[in-house]
Write a protein that holds these residues in place. Structure first.
Motif, PDB file in Angstrom:
ATOM      1  N   ASP B 193      49.220  46.301  38.525  1.00 53.02           N
ATOM      2  CA  ASP B 193      48.899  47.596  38.974  1.00 53.02           C
ATOM      3  C   ASP B 193      47.451  47.811  39.207  1.00 53.02           C
ATOM      4  N   SER B 195      43.342  46.871  39.966  1.00 54.82           N
ATOM      5  CA  SER B 195      42.701  46.866  41.199  1.00 54.82           C
ATOM      6  C   SER B 195      42.398  45.330  41.343  1.00 54.82           C
ATOM      7  N   GLN B 198      39.503  44.471  39.132  1.00 53.17           N
ATOM      8  CA  GLN B 198      39.898  44.155  37.644  1.00 53.17           C
ATOM      9  C   GLN B 198      40.900  43.063  37.591  1.00 53.17           C
ATOM     10  N   SER B 228      33.017  44.576  43.581  1.00 52.86           N
ATOM     11  CA  SER B 228      33.543  43.854  42.514  1.00 52.86           C
ATOM     12  C   SER B 228      32.890  42.698  42.457  1.00 52.86           C
TER      13      SER B 228
END
Ligand SMILES: Nc1ncnc2c1ncn2[C@@H]1O[C@H](COP(=O)(O)OP(=O)(O)O)[C@@H](O)[C@H]1O
Ligand SMILES: [Mg+2]
Lengths: 441, 297, 342
Positions: B193, B195, B198, B228
Motif C-alpha cells: 500500500d 507509494s 516509498q 521521489s
C-alpha cells in the motif's frame, strides 16, 4: 446479404411498415413458413423413422407446430416494428417462455392443463417439454432469419443473441435443478434429519452418518492429495528445467483427470481393497478420491504458482535467500489463496462422487465414523478400516431400493448434497474473488 | 578460491590516472567478461574495476548490456535460461563463478535494487526482516544444524547476520533509507500500500538489512516521479559513505549528479571508463563524446 | 578419500539414497506382495525427518520430485492392474468379446457389443446437445459478455460441473424419464434418449471452459487488427479468432466426448439396463446399457468370468478415454506452440 438500408432512420414507422409489407414482409413470411414446414416435416419423418410408435402422437406434434408458427409470427411482427433495434425483444420473449414453462411445471405439479382437442390431460411435463422445443425452434429460427436477412451488424446481433441463449439454457437448467430440489427437499429437512441416524424400528429417517461419512472421505482425500498435488506443482514450476518433464506430468495429470470415475472404482477394487483389509474401508475410499483430486490440485496449483510474478522470486533471491526459502516464504504464501480455491472446487466435485466409492468404501446405514472418544486413548484409527455411509451413496441406494416409499428422504439427501457442494464452491469462489481484488500485484 | 592478482596492477594505474586516494581498493574486478544469451553475445570482453565506497554508474543506450553486466555481478544471470558467462568476476578477490561459491551468500553480500519496486506482499517489517531471516539457513551450513535452532525460544527475535535484535535492524535500515519518519506507524501494514517512491526506498532498506558490501541498482528511479527520484538520488549519495554502489541509469544528468565514476557501454563493449567529470567534460574517445552530446544512441 | 566420504555432500547423498531405496522397497512390497512393512515405513519417515533437519533444501527438492511422479505412478498402476485383470476377457475371443451381441450372466456369455453401441449412441446424443451449446456459450462468455456478467457466468458454469452426477441422475430419473414416457407414450422408462440429454448438460461445462480458454488465448491484437479494418466484431471473431482457436475448440470437444463417455452414475440411474442391441438399431427409445452403466450395475454381484469381463470393459473404457485425452492434449499443445512462435 441484403445491402444496408442507409436512410432507414429518416423514414417514418408507417413508411417502414409499408415498405416492409411490400418487400420484406412477404419475403419473410415465405421464408418463415418454409422453415417451419421444413422443420415439422423433418421432425415428423425423423421421428417416424426411429420410433415406430410415433404416429399416435402426431396430434401433439401438430399442436407444437401450430404454436411454433404462432410464436414465429409474433416475433416477426415485433421485429418489423423494431427493425434495427437490438433483438432485446427476443431475449424478453424467450425469457418469458422459459419462465412460463417453469411456472407451469413448478406450480401445477398435480393438475394437468385441460386441452379439449386432446384426449386426456396434458401433463405439466408435457407442457414444459413442448414449450422447451418450441422455444428452441423459435429462437434458432428467428436467429437464422435475422442472420440471413440483414446487414453485417445485425448478423452480429443475431449471433450475440444465439450465444446468449446457449448460456442461458444450461444455467436455466442448473437453476431449475437447484430450485426444484430445494422445493422438494426442504419439507424433509429438519434438525433431526441432519443430526441423527435413521431408526428403522421407529420409522425415523436421518442422514447424520452419511454426512459424517462424506466429510471423513473428503477430509482424508484432501490430506492425501494436497501435499502431493501442491508438491508436484512446485516441482514443475520451480525446479523442473526441461520442458519434457512438465509435458509428461501435464499429460499424466490430464489423463488421470479424464479417467472415468467407475474406472477408479474398479482400480480400487482390484488394487486397494485386497491390500487393506479385503473388504470396503473408509481408507480405500479416501485414497481413491485423493487420486481423483490429485490432477485437479496439480493443475490449479501449477496455475496459481505460475501466476506469482517473477519479481518476487528475484527480489528474494537477490537478498541471499535460498531457492527453497524463496518458495516457502514468498511463492507459496502468495499463491495459497488460489491453491485453496482450486482445492475447494475439487473437493466440491469429489464430494458427490459415487461410482468410485460404491465398490470400495461404503455400505448403507452404517454408523457414523467415530474417531474420538471421551476416555483414553481419545483418538481411534479404527473407523479408517471399516465401511462408512456417504451422501451420494445414500441417494443411490434409495434409488436402487425403489424410490416409491422414500422419495422424501431422497430429495432431502439430494438437497443436503447440493448444499454441501454449493458451500464448497461458494467458499472457493469467494476466496478467489476476494484475493483477486486485494492481492496487490 | 582463486585470488586474482592480475587486477591489482591495473588498480595501481587507475589510482595514478584518476588521482584517487591511495588506500582505495576495488570491490569488484571484472576481467575479460563475455555473457551469452544462447548464441547472442550480450557482453563482449569487458574488463573494469568498481572501486570501494564509490558510486559508479553504467550508462549506454538501451539494449547495450548494462543490466546484463549488473546481473552477472550477483549471479542473477544464473536464473535466465540459456545465459552463459565467460571470463572472471572477483568480489573481495574471490572468483564468484568458481564452483565452491555459495551463490546465496554472494547475493547477501551483493544486494540488488530493481527497476520496478518489488516489495513482497507482506508487512513492511516482514519485508525488511526477510533477508536476515533467510540468512538463518547459511548458519546451518556453516556452523552446523543446531546453530540454526539457537535462540528460537528467545522472546526477542535477533538477526542471524549480526546478532542485533530484529526490531533494531528494521528501524536502522529504515532510518538509513530515510524512510523511518514517514512510515513509523505503518510498520506492520502491508508494503504493497505504500507509494512507489516509498516502495523503492523500502526495497533499498530491505537490501541494507542484510549488511551488504555492494549495492547494485538497475535504473532504480526510472519508474518513479521526479520528486521521489530526487530523494533516491540523495539517498544514494548518503549510502556511498558506507557502501559500494553500482547504478545503471539511462539518464546522463543523473549519472553526472551522483556518481564518482562512470562507464559507458556500447553494444556490449566497454567504450570508456573514468572519473565522472573527466568523462563528461573531456572524454577520451570520440564515441563517448558523440554519445554524451546526444549525436548517437 | 576418507575425507571425501565424511564430506557433508556425500553424507547427504548417502542418506538420500538410503531413504529412496527404503521407500522403493516399501512401495514394491506393497504392490507386489500386498504387505505394508511398518519397519520400512518407520525407516522412511525417520530418514526423511533427519534429511529435513540437516539438509532442508535437498530434502525438499527430493520430496517434491517424488510428489511430481505421483500422478504418473497412479496412472501406471491403474493401467497395469486393469490390464492384468481385464486382459483375460479379451484373450479368450477378442472379436466376439468386442462385437458379439449377447451378455448373459447366467449362461456365461459375455460380449460388449450392445454396450459399446449404447455408449456410442448416448455419447453421440450428448455431443449433439453439448457441442453447439458449449462452443457458443464459450463465445458468449469470452467475447460478448460484459466483465461483470463474465465473473458470474464462469463460476456458474463451473458449478454446473460440480453438481454430483447422482443428483443429475436422480432428478433426471424422476423428471425426465417419466416425462418422456408420458410424452412419447412409451411403456418403459429407461431409454438412450433421456440419459443423452442429461449427459449433454453434464458434458457442457467441460466444453465451455476449455473452449473459452482457447478463445481467450488468441492474442487480442489479432482481433483488433481485423476490427481496425472496419468489420463487425462477429466478423472479426468468425474470420480471425475462431480459426485461430479452432484446435483448442477441437480439444474441448474431444474432452467433452470423453466426459460423456465416462460418466457413470447418471446413466446408470436413467438407462434401462437391457444388455442387448436396440431394434431397430437406431431406436433411441429402447432400453439399453452403456459400458459404464454395465460395470456400475453388475460389478457388485459379479464373480468369476463376469468380473474379468467387466474388468475388460473397464480396460476398454480406460484406453478409449486415454487416447481421447492424449489427442486433445497434443492438439492443445500445438495451439500453444503456434502462439508462442507467432
Ligand atoms: N533474458 C534474456 N534472454 C535473452 N536475451 C536477453 C535477455 N536479457 C537481455 N537480453 C539481450 O541482451 C542484450 C542486452 O540487454 P540488457 O542487458 O537488458 O540491456 P540494457 O539493460 O542495457 O538495456 C539485449 O540485446 C537483449 O536482447
Ligand atoms: Mg536494462
Amino acid at each position: 446479404m441484403s445491402p444496408v438500408d442507409e436512410n432507414i432512420s429518416e423514414t417514418s414507422v408507417v413508411d417502414k411498415l409499408f415498405v416492409s409489407v411490400e418487400g420484406k414482409l412477404m419475403r419473410r413470411l415465405m421464408l418463415a413458413l418454409w422453415l417451419v414446414m421444413g422443420m415439422v416435416f423433418l421432425a415428423i419423418s425423423t421421428l417416424t423413422a426411429i420410433w415406430p410408435n410415433f404416429l399416435s402422437n402426431v396430434v401433439i406434434s401438430t399442436l407444437g407446430a401450430f404454436l411454433l408458427v404462432a410464436v414465429g409470427l409474433t416475433i416477426v411482427a415485433f421485429k418489423l416494428l423494431k427493425e434495427y433495434q437490438p433483438p432485446m425483444i427476443h431475449f424478453l420473449l424467450s425469457l418469458f417462455l422459459i419462465a412460463f414453462s417453469g411456472v407451469v411445471f413448478l406450480f401445477f405439479p398435480n393438475h394437468g392443463l385441460e386441452i379439449p382437442a386432446l384426449e386426456g390431460d396434458v401433463t405439466p411435463q408435457l407442457a414444459t417439454i413442448s414449450l422447451f422445443f418450441i422455444v428452441t425452434f423459435a429462437t434458432v429460427w428467428t436467429g437464422l432469419l435475422f442472420y440471413w436477412e440483414n446487414p453485417a451488424h445485425n448478423r452480429q446481433l443475431a449471433v450475440q443473441y444465439f450465444t446468449w441463449v446457449s448460456v442461458a439454457i444450461p444455467l436455466g437448467v442448473l437453476t431449475f435443478f437447484i430450485v426444484y430440489t430445494i422445493m422438494e427437499g426442504s419439507s424433509v429437512i429438519t434438525w433431526d434429519f441432519i443430526s441423527s441416524a435413521s431408526d428403522l424400528m421407529r420409522g425415523e429417517i436421518g442422514i447424520f452418518p452419511a454426512i459424517m461419512g462424506t466429510f471423513s472421505l473428503i477430509i482424508g482425500a484432501t490430506v492425501f492429495a494436497v501435499p502431493l498435488g501442491v508438491g508436484a506443482a512446485i516441482f514443475l514450476t520451480e525446479y523442473a528445467k526441461r520442458g519434457w518433464i512438465k509435458q509428461a506430468v501435464g499429460v499424466t495429470a490430464d489423463c488421470l483427470w479424464s479417467t472415468p470415475s467407475i474406472v477408479f472404482g474398479l482400480f480400487g477394487y482390484v488394487f486397494l481393497v485386497p491390500r487393506i483389509t479385503g473388504h470396503s474401508t473408509l481408507l480405500a475410499g479416501q485414497i481413491i478420491l485423493a487420486a481423483m483430486l490429485l490432477p485437479l490440485t496439480i493443475a490449479t496449483s501449477t496455475e496459481a504458482i505460475t501466476a506469482v510474478p517473477d519479481e518476487f522470486r528475484n527480489g528474494s533471491l537477490a537478498l541471499g535467500a535460498s531457492k527453497w526459502w524463496t518458495i516457502r516464504r514468498v511463492v507459496l504464501p502468495s499463491s495459497v489463496p488460489s491453491i485453496v480455491t482450486g482445492v475447494l472446487l475439487g473437493v466440491g466435485r469429489i464430494a458427490g462422487e459415487t461410482a468410485p466409492i460404491m465398490l470400495i468404501a461404503v455400505a448403507s446405514h452404517t454408523n457414523a465414523p467415530n474417531f474420538f472418544s471421551l476416555s483414553p486413548p481419545y483418538f481411534h484409527l479404527g473407523p479408517l478400516f471399516s465401511e462408512v455411509d456417504a451422501l451420494p451413496y445414500r441417494l443411490y441406494s434409495i434409488y436402487k431400493a425403489g424410490v416409491g416409499g422414500s422419495i422424501h428422504e431422497a430429495w432431502g439427501t439430494a438437497m443436503v448434497l447440493i448444499a454441501l457442494v454449493l458451500m464448497f464452491y461458494g467458499l472457493g469462489i469467494s476466496i478467489r474473488s476476494y484475493y483477486r481484488r486485494n492481492r496487490g500485484w | 578460491m582463486v585470488p586474482l592478482t592480475k587486477g591489482k596492477t591495473n588498480l595501481r594505474e587507475i589510482r595514478e590516472k584518476e588521482k584517487i586516494d591511495i588506500s582505495t581498493e576495488a570491490a569488484v574486478e571484472i576481467r575479460n567478461l563475455d555473457v551469452y544469451y544462447g548464441k547472442e553475445r550480450a557482453i563482449k570482453n569487458v574488463s573494469l574495476d568498481i572501486l570501494k565506497k564509490k558510486v559508479t554508474s553504467l550508462i549506454g543506450p538501451s539494449g547495450c548490456g548494462k543490466s546484463t553486466l549488473l546481473r552477472s555481478i550477483n549471479r542473477m544471470n544464473d536464473l535466465v535460461d540459456g545465459a552463459r558467462v565467460e571470463g572472471t568476476i572477483a568480489v573481495d578477490d574471490r572468483d564468484i563463478y568458481s564452483k565452491d561459491v555459495q551463490v546465496s551468500k554472494l547475493r547477501q553480500k551483493v544486494g540488488q535494487v530493481f527497476q520496478k519496486p518489488n516489495p513482497f506482499p507482506k508487512s513492511v517489517y516482514d519485508n525488511i526482516a526477510f533477508g536476515p531471516r533467510a540468512y538463518r539457513h547459511h548458519l546451518r551450513k556453516e556452523k552446523g544444524v543446531f546453530s540454526s535452532f539457537k535462540g528460537i525460544f528467545r522472546r526477542e527475535e535477533r538477526s542471524p547476520i549480526d546478532g542485533r535484535p530484529m526490531d533494531q535492524v528494521v528501524r536502522d535500515s529504515l532510518e538509513q533509507a530515510a524512510l523511518l519518519d514517514e512510515i513509523e506507524e505503518k510498520l506492520h501494514e502491508s508494503a504493497i500500500d505504500l507509494s512507489g517512491g516509498q516502495q523503492q526506498r523500502l526495497c533499498i532498506a530491505r537490501c541494507l538489512a542484510t549488511k551488504p558490501e555492494i549495492i547494485l541498482m538497475d535504473e532504480p528511479t526510472s519508474s518513479l516521479d521526479p520528486i521521489s527520484a530526487g530523494r533516491i538520488e540523495d539517498l544514494i549519495e548518503e549510502l556511498s559513505q558506507e557502501y559500494t554502489v553500482l547504478i545503471v541509469t539511462h539518464n546522463m544528468q543523473q549519472a553526472a549528479r551522483i556518481s564518482d565514476r562512470t562507464a559507458l557501454l556500447w553494444l556490449g563493449e566497454l567504450i570508456e571508463m573514468g572519473k565522472t567529470e573527466a568523462l563528461f567534460e573531456k572524454p577520451e574517445k570520440e564515441m563517448t563524446e558523440k554519445y554524451i552530446t546526444g549525436r548517437v544512441g | 578419500m576418507i575425507e571425501k566420504f565424511t564430506n557433508k555432500l556425500s553424507l547427504r547423498i548417502l542418506l538420500g539414497l538410503f531413504v529412496l531405496v527404503s521407500f522403493a522397497l516399501l512401495f514394491t512390497f506393497f504392490v507386489l506382495f500386498q504387505t505394508f512393512n511398518v519397519y520400512l515405513f518407520l525407516v522412511v519417515v525417520l530418514g526423511t525427518a533427519l534429511g529435513w533437519v540437516f539438509f532442508e533444501d535437498s530434502a525438499a527438492k527430493t520430496l517434491l520430485f517424488i510428489a511430481s511422479t505421483s500422478a504418473g505412478t497412479i496412472l501406471v498402476l491403474i493401467a497395469v492392474f486393469l490390464f492384468l485383470r481385464g486382459f483375460p476377457a479379451f484373450q479368450r475371443d477378442p472379436i466376439f468379446f468386442l462385437t458379439g451381441s449377447e451378455w448373459h450372466v447366467y449362461r456365461e456369455i459375455y460380449s460388449l457389443g450392445p454396450m459399446i453401441w449404447g455408449s456410442i449412441i448416448v455419447t453421440f446424443g450428448a455431443t449433439i446437445i453439448a457441442a453447439p451449446m458449449g462452443v457458443s456459450s464459450a463465445i458468449f462468455i469470452a467475447k460478448f459478455s460484459p466483465k461483470w456478467l463474465r465473473s458470474i457466468l464462469k463460476p456458474a458454469i463451473e458449478l454446473l460441473a460440480g453438481i454430483p452426477s447422482v443428483v443429475y441422475g436422480f432428478i433426471g430419473f424422476i423428471l425426465l424419464n417419466s416425462a418422456i414416457m408420458d410424452y412419447f407414450d412409451i411403456s418403459n422408462m429407461g431409454q438412450y434418449f433421456a440419459p443423452s440429454i442429461i449427459l449433454g448438460i453434464m458434458a457442457l461445462p467441460t466444453i465451455t471452459s476449455v473452449a473459452e480458454d482457447a478463445i481467450d488465448a488468441v492474442p487480442e491484437h489479432m482481433e483488433k487488427g481485423a476490427l481496425a479494418l472496419g468489420v463487425t466484431k462477429w466478423q472479426a471473431i468468425k474470420e480471425v479468432t475462431l480459426p485461430s482457436a479452432s484446435s483448442g475448440i477441437m480439444a474441448a470437444l474431444i474432452l467433452g466426448i470423453g466426459r460423456a463417455l465416462g460418466e457413470t452414475m447418471a446413466v446408470t440411474m436413467m438407462i434401462g439396463h437391457k444388455t442387448a442391441f436396440p431394434s431397430p438399431l437406431f431406436d433411441i427409445f429402447d432400453p439399453g446399457e452403456t459400458l459404464t452403466s454395465l460395470i456400475a450395475s453388475q460389478i457388485g454381484e459379479a464373480s468369476g468370468q463376469a468380473v474379468e469381463a467387466l474388468m475388460g470393459a473397464g480396460l476398454l473404457l480406460f484406453l478409449i478415454v486415454f487416447v481421447l485425452s492424449v489427442t486433445s492434449r497434443i492438439i492443445q499443445s500445438r495451439l500453444q506452440r503456434r502462439f508462442r512462435r507467432g
